[in-house]
Motif scaffolding. Structure first.
Motif, PDB file in Angstrom:
ATOM      1  N   SER A  84       0.801  -1.227   0.000  1.00  0.00           N
ATOM      2  CA  SER A  84       0.000   0.000   0.000  1.00  0.00           C
ATOM      3  C   SER A  84       0.831   1.274   0.000  1.00  0.00           C
ATOM      4  N   GLY A  85       2.095   1.182   0.427  1.00  0.00           N
ATOM      5  CA  GLY A  85       2.916   2.374   0.559  1.00  0.00           C
ATOM      6  C   GLY A  85       2.653   3.153   1.828  1.00  0.00           C
ATOM      7  N   GLU A  86       1.769   2.651   2.684  1.00  0.00           N
ATOM      8  CA  GLU A  86       1.458   3.338   3.936  1.00  0.00           C
ATOM      9  C   GLU A  86       2.691   3.344   4.845  1.00  0.00           C
ATOM     10  N   LEU A  87       3.004   4.527   5.376  1.00  0.00           N
ATOM     11  CA  LEU A  87       4.201   4.706   6.205  1.00  0.00           C
ATOM     12  C   LEU A  87       3.812   4.897   7.662  1.00  0.00           C
ATOM     13  N   ARG A  88       4.390   4.090   8.525  1.00  0.00           N
ATOM     14  CA  ARG A  88       4.184   4.199   9.967  1.00  0.00           C
ATOM     15  C   ARG A  88       5.473   4.744  10.583  1.00  0.00           C
ATOM     16  N   VAL A  89       5.420   5.976  11.087  1.00  0.00           N
ATOM     17  CA  VAL A  89       6.616   6.644  11.614  1.00  0.00           C
ATOM     18  C   VAL A  89       6.844   6.207  13.060  1.00  0.00           C
TER      19      VAL A  89
END
Length: 617
Positions: A327-332
């Motif tokens: 998905s390309g979702e980024l969790r910082v």
């Protein structure tokens, strides 16, 4: 030296320091997660250490006696029982006398930044006992080892030159049995292998990045075969550059995901280094983390279809995050920048596109002051390379941009011709025409900002480092509207780089498309020194004394030419500093560099201020 941090892979966790004074690089967990391996200095020599998870005491596992020159970056075997690394096989008689032993230069590569090609070999060590044995006996330098999936072979890169007159180093991929039972076998045809070779899931081929000499063309991600078959370009028709990690050049070493389905690699687009994946099954190339204004500078494979990244953006100097590969979702995971800056607010530059008079479009970023109205004093910051690129992200080496904005300056950065991330044609547009091919890409955006009422035509300045320093010198010979200039790590005399600058010979031939013998007169005519009598801009030169990429003699030459005709000029030399001064130099030097740059521009801005400007300041 650096601190080693650890954090949980969930957002909201608090990172903590688990070890101090470690060498930058890739720390590695033990196979069962019970310990962390890393490199650190002991007696000034790098060695491999292990530290139990949760403990504070470290144990050196490489032998000082066996490896008096220490150990290079290492990699653990798949079962976690062994480690492989590169190390020097020979040692000077006395380390204390190294700085006083005469240095013999007898080849083109002897003058390289950091010295000649290091004569290293591959070693294999036992994690439990620390016992190490030499595996390779290369005629050149063997480095960057990686383990096969079964742990019975090691791939590595061998670098060498054939003759003293060879200016280009040949780097090829080889594979050797860990037990030494077979001779090394070459994989692939490429002679510019620049990354640790990765293993294809079946263990029958390799993948690696091929980087042209002095990066005069795009780097490519290749599949390398043992049977003499042609190398395969894994990026296909993607007209972008593969980015390896380097100071000032964010990127990563390509890695195979733990499920064996994809290869992760960094690709630069419109100035930003993005994360891509190549499908092992069907060869499909697709972006994972490709946000405008986000730069990826390190990658590690994660679990559950994820990848761990180090990244920066317009509000962060660098954080750790986990990105979902689908998905390309980024969790910082971290908030280092916010904790460092505290209450200080930094401005965000606006992206601008400028159309040059010949129809070329160039991308730029404009950082404006928050507390005043234009027209503003404007400084143009020119990047190095010439094939580096601006990205609009926070950069600790250029914190001065925000300091200047706080003092009322507008700051313009432009990805002029030659910049990375816009295709091979744009990348190579400077070939044979440094300075002249790209000067309109700098000057015409300034003209546009003056016409818009953003920039004050009577308060313009130039700054730049490396090629940016060269362009700063060049532009002050071609335009007379600048009140101040700062050139860092610069050159000014193109034929004078041959032999004195470590890549001068290659630059003249590959970048400037000239000949070190028959082309000297033409090179001299195109150098800033040929027009030094036209300069009237007060110029500050900042330079590392031990810079071999751009020798300090170049800055001394420019200083003399300016002072000789009464132009205000100063040269600040940083003892012991090489060309990495602004990114990897001593912290005190980096702070001094930025403070002097700001002070020089402010000095000449005050001299140019109009009475109404002074009244309103």
């Amino acid at each position: 030296m650096a601190d080693l941090w650890i954090c949980a892979a969930e957002a909201g966790s608090t990172p903590s320091v688990v070890a101090t004074d470690v060498l930058p690089g890739a720390p590695t967990f033990a196979a069962d997660g019970s310990a962390i391996f890393f490199r650190a200095l002991e007696g000034g020599v790098p060695h491999v250490f292990v530290q139990d998870d949760g403990a504070t005491n470290r144990t050196r596992i490489t032998s000082v006696k066996t490896l008096p020159h220490g150990a290079g970056p290492f990699t653990l075997s798949p079962d976690g029982t062994r480690f492989a690394f590169a190390a020097a096989a020979s040692v000077p008689t006395s380390r204390e006398q190294d700085n006083f032993v005469p240095r013999v230069l007898n080849s083109m590569t002897s003058i390289r930044e950091g010295g000649a090609v290091a004569e290293t070999q591959i070693y294999v060590g036992d994690v439990r006992t620390g016992e190490c044995r030499q595996l390779t006996h290369s005629a050149g330098s063997a480095a960057m080892p990686t383990w096969s999936p079964q742990g019975d072979r090691i791939a590595y890169v061998e670098s060498r030159t054939s003759e003293p007159g060879d200016s280009l180093i040949v780097s090829q991929a080889y594979v050797i049995a860990v037990d030494g039972s077979t001779a090394p076998v070459r994989f692939g045809q490429d002679t510019c292998v620049a990354s640790p070779p990765g293993w294809w899931p079946d263990g029958q081929s390799l993948f690696a990045v091929s980087e042209p000499p002095i990066a005069h063309g795009h780097s490519r991600l290749l599949r390398l075969h043992q049977d003499g078959a042609p190398d395969e370009d894994l990026l296909g028709e993607l007209d972008r550059n593969v980015m390896l990690p380097g100071l000032g050049y964010p990127g990563c070493h390509p890695v195979l995901t733990s499920d064996g389905e994809s290869i992760l690699a960094c690709v630069r687009d419109r100035g930003c280094t993005h994360l891509y994946q190549v499908s092992v099954g069907d060869g499909r190339v697709s972006p994972i983390l490709a946000r405008e204004g986000t730069v990826v500078s390190a990658v590690a494979d994660g679990n559950r279809g994820e990848a761990v990244v180090a990244f920066s953006d317009a509000s962060s100097f660098g954080e750790i995050g986990v990105v979902n590969r689908a998905s390309g979702e980024l969790r910082v995971l971290t908030d280092f920048t916010a904790r460092t800056l505290g209450s200080r607010q930094l401005g965000t530059p606006d992206t601008r596109d400028f159309e040059i008079s010949d129809g070329t479009r160039v991308q730029g970023w404009l950082l404006l002051p928050a507390s005043s109205k234009g027209p503003y004093p404007l400084v143009v910051d020119i990047h190095g390379g010439p094939h580096n690129a601006w990205s609009g992200t926070l950069d600790p080496a250029r914190f001065y941009q925000h300091e200047l904005a706080d003092r009322g300056w507008a700051v313009l950065t432009v990805n002029s011709r030659g910049s990375d991330g816009y295709g091979q044609d744009f990348y190579s547009a400077l070939a044979g025409n440094w300075g002249f091919a790209d000067e309109a890409d700098v000057l015409e955006p300034v003209r546009d900002l003056i016409a818009e009422g953003v920039a004050d035509p009577d308060r313009l300045a130039l700054v730049g480092y490396s090629y940016g320093g060269y362009m700063t010198c060049h532009l002050t010979t071609r335009a007379h509207g600048f009140i101040a200039a700062v050139a860092g790590g610069s050159i000014c005399d193109l034929p004078g780089t041959v032999g004195s600058c470590d890549e001068g010979w290659n630059t003249v031939q590959l970048e400037l498309r000239s000949n070190p013998y028959s082309g000297r007169a033409a090179l001299a005519d195109r150098s800033p020194t040929a027009r030094a009598s036209h300069v009237s801009t007060p110029t500050l030169l900042l330079h590392g004394e031990d810079d071999r990429r751009c020798r300090i003699s170049q800055a001394e030459h420019w200083l003399a030419l300016l002072l000789g005709r009464g132009v205000p000029a100063e040269l600040v030399a940083y003892p012991g500093a090489d060309h990495s001064l602004i990114n990897g130099g001593r912290p005190s030097h980096r702070l001094d560099y930025q403070a002097r740059l700001v002070a020089w521009l402010e000095r000449w801005r005050r001299a140019a201020d109009k009475p109404e400007d002074e009244a309103g300041s």
